[in-house]
Design a protein around this motif. Structure first.
Motif, mmCIF file in Angstrom:
data_model
loop_
_atom_site.group_PDB
_atom_site.id
_atom_site.type_symbol
_atom_site.label_atom_id
_atom_site.label_comp_id
_atom_site.label_asym_id
_atom_site.label_seq_id
_atom_site.Cartn_x
_atom_site.Cartn_y
_atom_site.Cartn_z
ATOM 1 N N PHE A 85 0.959 -1.291 0.012
ATOM 2 C CA PHE A 85 -0.050 0.321 -0.050
ATOM 3 C C PHE A 85 0.871 0.638 -0.055
ATOM 4 C CE2 PHE A 85 -3.033 -3.755 1.749
ATOM 5 C CZ PHE A 85 -4.057 -2.807 1.445
ATOM 6 N N ALA A 86 0.359 2.068 -0.842
ATOM 7 C CA ALA A 86 1.345 3.439 -0.799
ATOM 8 C C ALA A 86 0.155 4.670 -1.054
ATOM 9 C CB ALA A 86 1.559 3.778 -2.120
ATOM 10 N N PRO A 87 0.093 6.073 -0.468
ATOM 11 C CA PRO A 87 -0.710 6.940 -0.816
ATOM 12 C C PRO A 87 -1.390 7.179 -2.464
ATOM 13 C CG PRO A 87 1.275 7.563 0.115
ATOM 14 C CD PRO A 87 1.570 6.365 -0.143
ATOM 15 N N TYR A 88 -2.430 8.005 -2.093
ATOM 16 C CA TYR A 88 -2.401 8.405 -3.623
ATOM 17 C C TYR A 88 -2.017 8.958 -4.438
ATOM 18 C CZ TYR A 88 -7.074 9.073 -7.081
ATOM 19 O OH TYR A 88 -8.193 8.790 -7.716
ATOM 20 N N THR A 89 -1.684 8.740 -5.562
ATOM 21 C CA THR A 89 -0.991 10.097 -6.428
ATOM 22 C C THR A 89 -1.746 10.118 -7.732
ATOM 23 O OG1 THR A 89 0.801 8.410 -6.690
ATOM 24 C CG2 THR A 89 1.545 10.058 -4.697
ATOM 25 N N LEU A 90 -2.664 9.563 -8.062
ATOM 26 C CA LEU A 90 -3.528 10.156 -9.227
ATOM 27 C C LEU A 90 -3.053 11.221 -9.621
ATOM 28 C CD1 LEU A 90 -3.993 7.940 -11.345
ATOM 29 C CD2 LEU A 90 -6.541 8.876 -10.971
ATOM 30 N N GLU A 91 -3.024 11.501 -10.713
ATOM 31 C CA GLU A 91 -4.047 13.172 -10.875
ATOM 32 C C GLU A 91 -3.911 13.476 -12.259
ATOM 33 O OE1 GLU A 91 -0.498 16.153 -12.401
ATOM 34 O OE2 GLU A 91 -0.972 16.893 -9.792
ATOM 35 N N TYR A 92 -5.450 13.292 -12.248
ATOM 36 C CA TYR A 92 -5.985 14.711 -14.026
ATOM 37 C C TYR A 92 -6.471 15.408 -13.053
ATOM 38 C CZ TYR A 92 -10.101 11.709 -12.306
ATOM 39 O OH TYR A 92 -10.806 11.069 -11.426
ATOM 40 N N PRO A 93 -6.887 16.396 -14.306
ATOM 41 C CA PRO A 93 -7.804 17.824 -14.412
ATOM 42 C C PRO A 93 -9.043 17.907 -13.085
ATOM 43 C CG PRO A 93 -6.986 17.215 -16.229
ATOM 44 C CD PRO A 93 -6.310 16.393 -15.853
ATOM 45 N N ASP A 94 -9.733 16.702 -13.094
ATOM 46 C CA ASP A 94 -10.637 17.125 -12.824
ATOM 47 C C ASP A 94 -10.919 16.440 -11.990
ATOM 48 O OD1 ASP A 94 -12.225 18.608 -15.117
ATOM 49 O OD2 ASP A 94 -12.910 16.443 -15.776
ATOM 50 N N LEU A 95 -10.057 15.932 -11.708
ATOM 51 C CA LEU A 95 -9.827 15.281 -10.257
ATOM 52 C C LEU A 95 -10.232 15.572 -8.295
ATOM 53 C CD1 LEU A 95 -9.186 12.467 -8.496
ATOM 54 C CD2 LEU A 95 -6.885 12.992 -8.571
ATOM 55 N N PRO A 96 -9.833 17.227 -8.460
ATOM 56 C CA PRO A 96 -10.126 17.773 -6.778
ATOM 57 C C PRO A 96 -11.719 18.005 -7.271
ATOM 58 C CG PRO A 96 -8.272 18.692 -8.130
ATOM 59 C CD PRO A 96 -8.523 17.309 -9.395
ATOM 60 N N ALA A 97 -12.274 18.688 -8.400
ATOM 61 C CA ALA A 97 -13.549 18.827 -8.199
ATOM 62 C C ALA A 97 -14.671 17.472 -7.457
ATOM 63 C CB ALA A 97 -14.360 19.441 -9.057
ATOM 64 N N GLN A 98 -13.726 16.622 -8.432
ATOM 65 C CA GLN A 98 -14.703 14.981 -8.433
ATOM 66 C C GLN A 98 -15.068 13.962 -7.240
ATOM 67 O OE1 GLN A 98 -13.155 12.026 -11.170
ATOM 68 N NE2 GLN A 98 -14.450 13.543 -12.815
ATOM 69 N N GLU A 156 10.480 4.345 -2.929
ATOM 70 C CA GLU A 156 11.684 4.634 -3.952
ATOM 71 C C GLU A 156 11.093 3.614 -5.104
ATOM 72 O OE1 GLU A 156 13.539 1.770 -0.892
ATOM 73 O OE2 GLU A 156 12.969 3.465 -1.115
ATOM 74 N N LYS A 157 10.184 2.671 -4.259
ATOM 75 C CA LYS A 157 9.619 2.130 -5.712
ATOM 76 C C LYS A 157 7.697 2.452 -5.414
ATOM 77 C CE LYS A 157 11.264 -2.257 -4.052
ATOM 78 N NZ LYS A 157 11.643 -3.602 -3.198
ATOM 79 N N ARG A 158 7.683 3.800 -5.372
ATOM 80 C CA ARG A 158 6.281 4.171 -5.820
ATOM 81 C C ARG A 158 6.309 5.300 -7.356
ATOM 82 N NH1 ARG A 158 5.164 6.994 -0.349
ATOM 83 N NH2 ARG A 158 5.305 4.969 1.023
ATOM 84 N N GLY A 159 7.458 4.515 -8.074
ATOM 85 C CA GLY A 159 7.661 5.695 -9.190
ATOM 86 C C GLY A 159 7.034 4.928 -10.324
ATOM 87 N N HIS A 160 5.194 4.033 -10.742
ATOM 88 C CA HIS A 160 5.365 3.339 -11.168
ATOM 89 C C HIS A 160 4.357 5.023 -12.524
ATOM 90 C CE1 HIS A 160 1.526 0.961 -13.405
ATOM 91 N NE2 HIS A 160 0.867 2.006 -13.476
ATOM 92 N N ALA A 198 4.066 10.980 -7.962
ATOM 93 C CA ALA A 198 5.321 10.684 -7.054
ATOM 94 C C ALA A 198 6.479 10.229 -8.012
ATOM 95 C CB ALA A 198 4.870 8.696 -6.551
ATOM 96 N N ALA A 199 5.900 9.474 -9.599
ATOM 97 C CA ALA A 199 6.565 9.078 -10.305
ATOM 98 C C ALA A 199 7.309 10.202 -11.111
ATOM 99 C CB ALA A 199 6.036 8.741 -11.743
ATOM 100 N N ALA A 200 6.298 11.835 -11.046
ATOM 101 C CA ALA A 200 6.803 13.275 -11.774
ATOM 102 C C ALA A 200 7.623 13.208 -10.338
ATOM 103 C CB ALA A 200 5.785 13.349 -11.602
#
Length: 224
Positions: A132-145, A183-187, A201-203
């Motif tokens: 398990f790791a923190p949620y590090t997904l990003e896309y433009p509408d995510l915060p509003a969703q 160091e292994k969260r760079g998917h 996290a990868a960025a």
């Protein structure tokens, strides 16, 4: 899409483990090597989803779901936005899953990396190799969703690491799950999803590597 009535409720553990998963209003079923995308505004009033019998697929959901069920998934990369209700998982193997949800229960699964943002601690049962790791997904509408799904309180919380193993009753920590090392969260999102979502996290890792490379280059110049 399939038909049927799914709910956002989660049953008791014994009933949940034994009962077959019911179909949902929408579904991706029986695909291999496919790229499956759900975009914002495409689901209508009913937004429960069922992902089943998927192998080596890339799944992107950039919409709020009311509930989500996953069954018999292997070798997949899943990038999922907010789930306002529950996420129920059975038989998911060797996959990377990004998801924000109110509740997560995982049964009979092995060797998965979960990047999650939750309103309660994830529950596992009859699983091994859950990381398990923190949620590090990003896309433009995510915060509003996230706000639309009433999951604002999950942002920045550490519920992602408060995992409960219902089949482990000893005093020692369960060997069936662990925190994925930083160091292994760079998917890096699969090529088919790279234009749709980003793993921050990868960025960050790429930026760090670039900074280190620059510092090394400066040092070597000084030595000349």
């Amino acid at each position: 899409s399939g038909a049927g009535g799914a709910t956002a409720t989660v049953t008791t553990d014994a009933a949940e483990a034994a009962a077959p998963m019911q179909e949902a209003t929408h579904s991706f079923i029986g695909q291999t090597g496919a790229t499956l995308v759900v975009e914002a505004g495409s689901l209508g009033d009913q937004s429960d989803y069922f992902l089943k019998d998927l192998k080596d697929c890339v799944i992107v959901v950039r919409e709020v779901l009311s509930a989500l069920k996953m069954e018999n998934i292997s070798g997949c990369s899943l990038y999922i936005g907010p789930v306002a209700g529950s996420l129920l998982v059975r038989e998911v193997h060797n996959s990377d899953i990004f998801v924000c949800a109110r509740q997560l229960r995982i049964h009979d699964s092995t060797e998965c990396n979960w990047y999650v943002q939750m309103a309660s601690g994830p529950i596992i049962e009859d699983c091994s190799g859950m990381r398990f790791a923190p949620y590090t997904l990003e896309y433009p509408d995510l915060p509003a969703q996230v706000e639309r799904a009433a999951l604002q309180s999950t942002v920045g919380s550490d519920w992602w690491r408060q995992v409960k193993d219902f089949k482990w009753h000893r005093a020692q920590a369960s060997p069936n799950w662990s925190v994925l090392p930083e160091e292994k969260r760079g998917h890096r999102p699969a090529a088919a999803a790279a234009a749709l979502v980003k793993n921050t996290a990868a960025a960050a890792q790429v930026a760090d590597e670039g900074a280190e490379g620059g510092a090394d280059g400066e040092d070597s110049e000084d030595e000349l």
